[in-house]
Scaffold this motif. Structure first.
Motif, PDB file in Angstrom:
ATOM      1  N   VAL A  92       0.175 -59.464  -7.285  1.00 13.20           N
ATOM      2  CA  VAL A  92       0.564 -60.232  -8.465  1.00 13.20           C
ATOM      3  C   VAL A  92       1.866 -59.664  -9.021  1.00 13.20           C
ATOM      4  O   VAL A  92       1.981 -58.451  -9.244  1.00 13.20           O
ATOM      5  CB  VAL A  92      -0.529 -60.170  -9.554  1.00 13.20           C
ATOM      6  N   SER A  93       2.844 -60.542  -9.252  1.00  6.82           N
ATOM      7  CA  SER A  93       4.101 -60.109  -9.868  1.00  6.82           C
ATOM      8  C   SER A  93       4.605 -61.199 -10.803  1.00  6.82           C
ATOM      9  O   SER A  93       4.146 -62.348 -10.750  1.00  6.82           O
ATOM     10  CB  SER A  93       5.162 -59.803  -8.797  1.00  6.82           C
ATOM     11  N   GLY A  97       1.509 -64.326 -19.499  1.00  6.99           N
ATOM     12  CA  GLY A  97       0.210 -64.889 -19.868  1.00  6.99           C
ATOM     13  C   GLY A  97      -0.875 -64.434 -18.902  1.00  6.99           C
ATOM     14  O   GLY A  97      -0.859 -63.308 -18.411  1.00  6.99           O
ATOM     15  N   THR A  98      -1.833 -65.320 -18.604  1.00 10.80           N
ATOM     16  CA  THR A  98      -2.957 -64.988 -17.739  1.00 10.80           C
ATOM     17  C   THR A  98      -3.268 -66.152 -16.799  1.00 10.80           C
ATOM     18  O   THR A  98      -2.863 -67.291 -17.035  1.00 10.80           O
ATOM     19  CB  THR A  98      -4.231 -64.683 -18.565  1.00 10.80           C
ATOM     20  N   PHE A  99      -4.002 -65.842 -15.738  1.00  9.79           N
ATOM     21  CA  PHE A  99      -4.569 -66.886 -14.889  1.00  9.79           C
ATOM     22  C   PHE A  99      -5.967 -66.457 -14.489  1.00  9.79           C
ATOM     23  O   PHE A  99      -6.377 -65.304 -14.720  1.00  9.79           O
ATOM     24  CB  PHE A  99      -3.686 -67.162 -13.662  1.00  9.79           C
ATOM     25  N   ARG A 100      -6.732 -67.378 -13.896  1.00 12.68           N
ATOM     26  CA  ARG A 100      -8.136 -67.119 -13.620  1.00 12.68           C
ATOM     27  C   ARG A 100      -8.481 -67.519 -12.196  1.00 12.68           C
ATOM     28  O   ARG A 100      -8.006 -68.551 -11.701  1.00 12.68           O
ATOM     29  CB  ARG A 100      -9.022 -67.894 -14.610  1.00 12.68           C
ATOM     30  N   ILE A 101      -9.309 -66.674 -11.546  1.00 11.59           N
ATOM     31  CA  ILE A 101      -9.798 -66.969 -10.194  1.00 11.59           C
ATOM     32  C   ILE A 101     -11.304 -67.185 -10.277  1.00 11.59           C
ATOM     33  O   ILE A 101     -12.025 -66.367 -10.865  1.00 11.59           O
ATOM     34  CB  ILE A 101      -9.470 -65.823  -9.229  1.00 11.59           C
ATOM     35  N   TYR A 102     -11.772 -68.299  -9.709  1.00  8.63           N
ATOM     36  CA  TYR A 102     -13.201 -68.576  -9.752  1.00  8.63           C
ATOM     37  C   TYR A 102     -13.611 -69.415  -8.546  1.00  8.63           C
ATOM     38  O   TYR A 102     -12.775 -70.009  -7.866  1.00  8.63           O
ATOM     39  CB  TYR A 102     -13.592 -69.270 -11.059  1.00  8.63           C
ATOM     40  N   HIS A 103     -14.936 -69.453  -8.312  1.00  5.81           N
ATOM     41  CA  HIS A 103     -15.467 -70.171  -7.157  1.00  5.81           C
ATOM     42  C   HIS A 103     -16.066 -71.510  -7.571  1.00  5.81           C
ATOM     43  O   HIS A 103     -15.657 -72.559  -7.084  1.00  5.81           O
ATOM     44  CB  HIS A 103     -16.524 -69.319  -6.450  1.00  5.81           C
ATOM     45  N   ALA A 104     -17.027 -71.478  -8.475  1.00  3.64           N
ATOM     46  CA  ALA A 104     -17.668 -72.726  -8.895  1.00  3.64           C
ATOM     47  C   ALA A 104     -17.430 -73.025 -10.367  1.00  3.64           C
ATOM     48  O   ALA A 104     -17.126 -74.156 -10.740  1.00  3.64           O
ATOM     49  CB  ALA A 104     -19.178 -72.661  -8.622  1.00  3.64           C
ATOM     50  N   SER A 105     -17.545 -72.000 -11.199  1.00  2.00           N
ATOM     51  CA  SER A 105     -17.462 -72.209 -12.642  1.00  2.00           C
ATOM     52  C   SER A 105     -16.339 -71.368 -13.241  1.00  2.00           C
ATOM     53  O   SER A 105     -16.274 -70.156 -13.014  1.00  2.00           O
ATOM     54  CB  SER A 105     -18.791 -71.834 -13.304  1.00  2.00           C
ATOM     55  N   TYR A 106     -15.490 -72.015 -14.020  1.00  2.00           N
ATOM     56  CA  TYR A 106     -14.410 -71.295 -14.699  1.00  2.00           C
ATOM     57  C   TYR A 106     -14.963 -70.175 -15.570  1.00  2.00           C
ATOM     58  O   TYR A 106     -14.387 -69.087 -15.650  1.00  2.00           O
ATOM     59  CB  TYR A 106     -13.604 -72.280 -15.545  1.00  2.00           C
ATOM     60  N   ASP A 113      -4.763 -60.385 -16.008  1.00  2.00           N
ATOM     61  CA  ASP A 113      -3.727 -60.176 -17.022  1.00  2.00           C
ATOM     62  C   ASP A 113      -2.820 -59.006 -16.666  1.00  2.00           C
ATOM     63  O   ASP A 113      -2.106 -58.483 -17.528  1.00  2.00           O
ATOM     64  CB  ASP A 113      -4.354 -59.949 -18.396  1.00  2.00           C
ATOM     65  N   SER A 114      -2.824 -58.547 -15.393  1.00  2.00           N
ATOM     66  CA  SER A 114      -1.998 -57.413 -14.986  1.00  2.00           C
ATOM     67  C   SER A 114      -1.375 -57.690 -13.627  1.00  2.00           C
ATOM     68  O   SER A 114      -1.796 -58.601 -12.903  1.00  2.00           O
ATOM     69  CB  SER A 114      -2.819 -56.127 -14.940  1.00  2.00           C
ATOM     70  N   THR A 115      -0.377 -56.893 -13.272  1.00  2.00           N
ATOM     71  CA  THR A 115       0.335 -57.077 -12.015  1.00  2.00           C
ATOM     72  C   THR A 115       0.013 -55.937 -11.049  1.00  2.00           C
ATOM     73  O   THR A 115      -0.670 -54.974 -11.395  1.00  2.00           O
ATOM     74  CB  THR A 115       1.850 -57.144 -12.255  1.00  2.00           C
ATOM     75  N   GLY A 116       0.528 -56.074  -9.811  1.00  2.00           N
ATOM     76  CA  GLY A 116       0.282 -55.093  -8.767  1.00  2.00           C
ATOM     77  C   GLY A 116      -0.677 -55.640  -7.732  1.00  2.00           C
ATOM     78  O   GLY A 116      -0.983 -56.842  -7.707  1.00  2.00           O
ATOM     79  N   THR A 117      -1.164 -54.767  -6.856  1.00  2.00           N
ATOM     80  CA  THR A 117      -2.178 -55.168  -5.881  1.00  2.00           C
ATOM     81  C   THR A 117      -3.543 -55.053  -6.543  1.00  2.00           C
ATOM     82  O   THR A 117      -4.002 -53.943  -6.847  1.00  2.00           O
ATOM     83  CB  THR A 117      -2.112 -54.289  -4.626  1.00  2.00           C
ATOM     84  N   ALA A 140       2.922 -67.974 -16.133  1.00  2.00           N
ATOM     85  CA  ALA A 140       3.786 -68.033 -14.960  1.00  2.00           C
ATOM     86  C   ALA A 140       3.447 -66.820 -14.109  1.00  2.00           C
ATOM     87  O   ALA A 140       3.136 -65.742 -14.643  1.00  2.00           O
ATOM     88  CB  ALA A 140       5.252 -68.012 -15.346  1.00  2.00           C
ATOM     89  N   VAL A 141       3.493 -66.965 -12.775  1.00  2.00           N
ATOM     90  CA  VAL A 141       3.116 -65.849 -11.917  1.00  2.00           C
ATOM     91  C   VAL A 141       3.579 -66.119 -10.492  1.00  2.00           C
ATOM     92  O   VAL A 141       3.758 -67.279 -10.088  1.00  2.00           O
ATOM     93  CB  VAL A 141       1.579 -65.629 -11.940  1.00  2.00           C
ATOM     94  N   THR A 142       3.766 -65.041  -9.731  1.00  2.00           N
ATOM     95  CA  THR A 142       4.040 -65.127  -8.299  1.00  2.00           C
ATOM     96  C   THR A 142       2.943 -64.367  -7.553  1.00  2.00           C
ATOM     97  O   THR A 142       2.626 -63.220  -7.907  1.00  2.00           O
ATOM     98  CB  THR A 142       5.411 -64.528  -7.963  1.00  2.00           C
ATOM     99  N   LEU A 143       2.353 -65.006  -6.536  1.00  2.00           N
ATOM    100  CA  LEU A 143       1.235 -64.433  -5.786  1.00  2.00           C
ATOM    101  C   LEU A 143       1.574 -64.303  -4.318  1.00  2.00           C
ATOM    102  O   LEU A 143       2.317 -65.113  -3.754  1.00  2.00           O
ATOM    103  CB  LEU A 143      -0.012 -65.303  -5.935  1.00  2.00           C
TER     104      LEU A 143
END
Length: 514
Positions: A92-93, A97-106, A113-117, A140-143
Motif C-alpha cells: 500500500v502506498s 483516507g482509508t479503504f476496506r477489504i472484505y469477502h461477503a460483508s462490508y 489506514d496505513s501504508t507499507g507491506t 486515494a491509494v496505490t496497490l
C-alpha cells in the motif's frame, strides 16, 4: 453399541471466543488464489475495475473514493470456504483516507489506514463470492502485489508461528519441540501495556532502538533491536495498579550474544525484591528477588517468553521495566502486563489496552450417545497454575445452570494441587472425590472418573481408586463443557477426552490413567 471415534475436535465441538487469540502452532499456506496480483497483465487479469480505479504500469490506483461500490470498488471473484482462514498481503502506498477489504460483508471487513507491506487474516463467509477492495469517502491509494492464500494448520512442513487466530476459531497449540499440546482454553485477560510491539512508544533511558529488525515469533518483521548506550539503561511504561492484586509481566526476547535483561516493577507499588534477570542467549535465570516468581518458555528459533509475577502492595502507578544489564544488543517483542498470578497467551495492543475474551468450548450430549445411567470420562490435560481455585477440565450440565458433574484442579476449597471430581443431582452433592498433590503446573495429568447409582470412582495418573458408594447419578446432563467446570476455566491445554457409556471397572480406570 460399539465405539465412535472423532479424531478431529471440530467434528463435535461448539466453540466461541469473541476476540482474536494467539497460539503457537505449525502454519503453512495454500496456493495463490489471486490472478494478476502484481497487475502486470495488460487485460487486467480477473480484476473487476469500477469507475475510480485504474490499472496501469503494474499497479492499481484509486482516485476519488466515495464509498459507492459502482464507483470505488476493485474486485475479483473468489470462492473462499466458509469458516476457513486466509492470509491477505498487499503493498500500500500513496494512501489518503482509508479503504476496506472484505469477502461477503462490508461490516466484517478489514479497514486499512496505513501504508507499507500489510499482512492480515480474513475468514471465508457465507454468501461471499468475491474479494472486494472498496475506497471510502475521500480516499486515494496505490496497490500492488495483492495475495490471498489459505492458512493451513499443523502440516508437517508448517513453520512454528505464534499465530493470531480470528474470533471464534479454536486454538490447538504446540510447543517449540513440535509436540501437540492440545486445545488451549483460557479465561479472559487484559493486556495493560498499550504498545506491545513498539519499543519506541516506551520511555527510554540510555537505550537506543532500531525498529523492525528481526522476525518476531508471529512470523512478521516487527521485533526491535534494543541496545544499552550507557549504564543504568532501561525501557518502561507506567501503569495503574491496585493493592492486593497479582500482576504478571511477559516479554519475548532473543539474542545472538550473551545479552542479559532484568524484568522489574517499580518499588513504589511492589516489593523491592520483585525482579528477575535472565541470559537471553541461553534462556538461563541469572538472579532474582524473593518477592516474585518467574518462568521461561521456549517458542522456537531462539525466541523465549520470559515472565515475572508479583503482588501489588500499594495502589497507584508502577513502572513496568526492562533493564539492559550489559552492552550486548537484544531483540524484544510482544510485551504484556496483566492482572493475574500466572501468564496467559499473548494479547497484541496498538495504542490502547486490549482484552482477550474467554474461550468457550462445549458439546451437546445428544451428539455422542450419552448414557444417563452410567458412564466413564477420561481427561488428559494440564493447567498453567494449580494455585488458584477451579481450573476446570470437564463439566456435565444443562445450559446456563451449575453442573452436576465437574472436575479439575483445586475445585472448591481444596488445597493447591488437588484434583477434585464433584458429583451432584440438581445441585445436591452426591459425592466429592478429592485427591491432594495430584496436579503440578504445566505438567500433563491423566484423570478418569465414573458415575453410576451408588458407585462413583476416580483415579489420577494410575493412582489408587477414590470411591463413594452412596448417591444418585447426575440429572443436569444436556451439555458437556470442555476445559471448563462452570466455576473456572482450565487455563491450559486439553490433549484428549474420552467418554465411555458405561462404568468401567476400577482396574480398567487405573489402567486408563496410567
Amino acid at each position: 453399541m460399539g465405539t465412535k471415534t472423532y479424531n478431529n475436535y471440530e467434528d463435535l465441538l461448539t466453540f466461541t471466543r469473541a476476540s482474536e487469540g494467539h497460539a503457537l502452532r505449525p502454519v503453512s499456506y495454500g496456493t495463490e488464489l489471486v490472478n494478476n496480483g502484481d497487475f502486470e497483465l495488460g487485460d487486467n487479469g480477473d480484476w473487476g475495475v469500477s469507475t475510480n480505479w485504474t490499472i496501469s504500469g503494474g499497479v492499481a490506483t484509486l482516485v476519488g473514493g466515495d464509498g459507492v461500490y459502482g464507483n470505488s470498488a476493485l474486485y475479483q471473484f473468489m470462492d473462499l470456504d466458509v469458516g476457513k482462514i486466509y492470509k491477505v498481503s498487499l503493498d500500500v502506498s500513496g494512501l489518503t483516507g482509508t479503504f476496506r477489504i472484505y469477502h461477503a460483508s462490508y461490516s466484517t471487513g478489514t479497514n486499512i489506514d496505513s501504508t507499507g507491506t500489510l499482512v492480515f487474516n480474513i475468514v471465508g463467509e457465507s454468501g461471499g463470492t468475491r474479494l472486494n477492495i472498496l475506497g471510502n469517502n475521500g480516499s486515494a491509494v496505490t496497490l500492488d502485489n495483492i495475495s490471498v492464500k489459505e492458512v493451513l494448520f499443523d502440516q508437517p512442513d508448517g513453520t512454528l508461528t505464534l499465530f493470531e487466530h480470528p474470533e471464534n476459531v479454536p486454538r490447538v497449540e504446540w510447543d517449540a519441540d513440535r509436540n501437540r499440546l492440545g486445545l488451549l482454553v483460557e479465561e479472559s485477560r487484559t493486556n495493560l501495556i498499550t504498545y506491545s510491539e513498539d519499543v519506541n512508544a516506551w520511555s527510554k533511558t540510555n537505550a537506543s532502538v532500531s525498529q523492525n529488525t528481526k522476525t518476531a515469533p508471529n512470523g512478521a518483521l516487527t521485533a526491535d533491536t534494543v541496545t544499552r548506550t550507557s549504564s543504568s539503561a532501561d525501557i518502561r511504561q507506567t501503569i495503574s495498579v491496585t493493592t492486593g492484586n497479582d500482576y504478571t509481566i511477559t516479554i519475548f526476547a532473543k539474542a545472538d550474544t550473551d545479552a542479559e535483561i532484568q524484568i522489574d516493577v517499580s518499588n513504589a507499588a511492589f516489593s523491592g525484591a520483585d525482579f528477575a534477570q535472565f541470559n537471553i542467549k541461553t534462556g538461563a535465570f541469572v538472579s532474582g528477588g524473593t518477592g516474585a516468581t518467574y518462568s521461561v518458555t521456549d517458542v522456537g528459533d531462539g525466541w523465549r517468553r520470559y515472565s515475572l509475577t508479583a503482588s501489588c502492595t500499594s495502589t497507584g502507578t508502577t513502572g513496568v521495566i526492562i533493564r539492559l544489564e550489559n552492552d550486548e544488543p537484544v531483540y524484544l517483542w510482544g510485551f504484556q502486563f496483566e492482572q493475574g498470578s500466572f501468564p496467559t497467551s499473548y494479547i497484541k495492543t496498538e495504542g490502547s489496552t486490549v482484552s482477550r475474551s474467554a474461550d468457550v468450548a462445549s458439546i451437546p450430549v445428544a451428539d455422542f450417545g450419552f448414557n444417563q445411567s452410567e458412564g466413564t470420562v477420561f481427561v488428559e490435560a494440564k493447567t498453567f497454575s494449580n494455585a488458584e481455585a477451579n481450573h476446570g477440565d470437564f463439566a456435565l450440565t444443562d445450559s446456563g445452570t451449575s453442573p452436576d458433574l465437574s472436575s479439575g484442579s483445586r475445585t472448591g476449597s481444596s488445597v493447591a494441587g488437588s484434583y477434585s471430581t464433584w458429583y451432584r443431582t440438581a445441585g445436591t452433592t452426591q459425592a466429592n472425590l478429592v485427591r491432594t498433590s495430584a496436579v503440578e503446573d504445566n505438567v500433563f495429568y491423566k484423570a478418569g472418573f465414573c458415575y453410576k447409582a451408588n458407585d462413583f470412582a476416580q483415579s489420577v495418573d494410575g493412582g489408587s481408586i477414590l470411591s463413594d458408594s452412596s448417591g444418585t447419578v447426575p440429572s443436569r446432563n444436556s451439555v458437556v463443557l470442555i476445559g471448563d467446570n462452570y466455576y473456572g476455566k482450565l487455563n491450559g491445554h486439553i490433549k484428549s477426552i474420552k467418554y465411555f457409556p458405561r462404568r468401567l471397572t476400577n482396574a480398567q480406570l487405573v489402567d486408563l490413567t496410567s
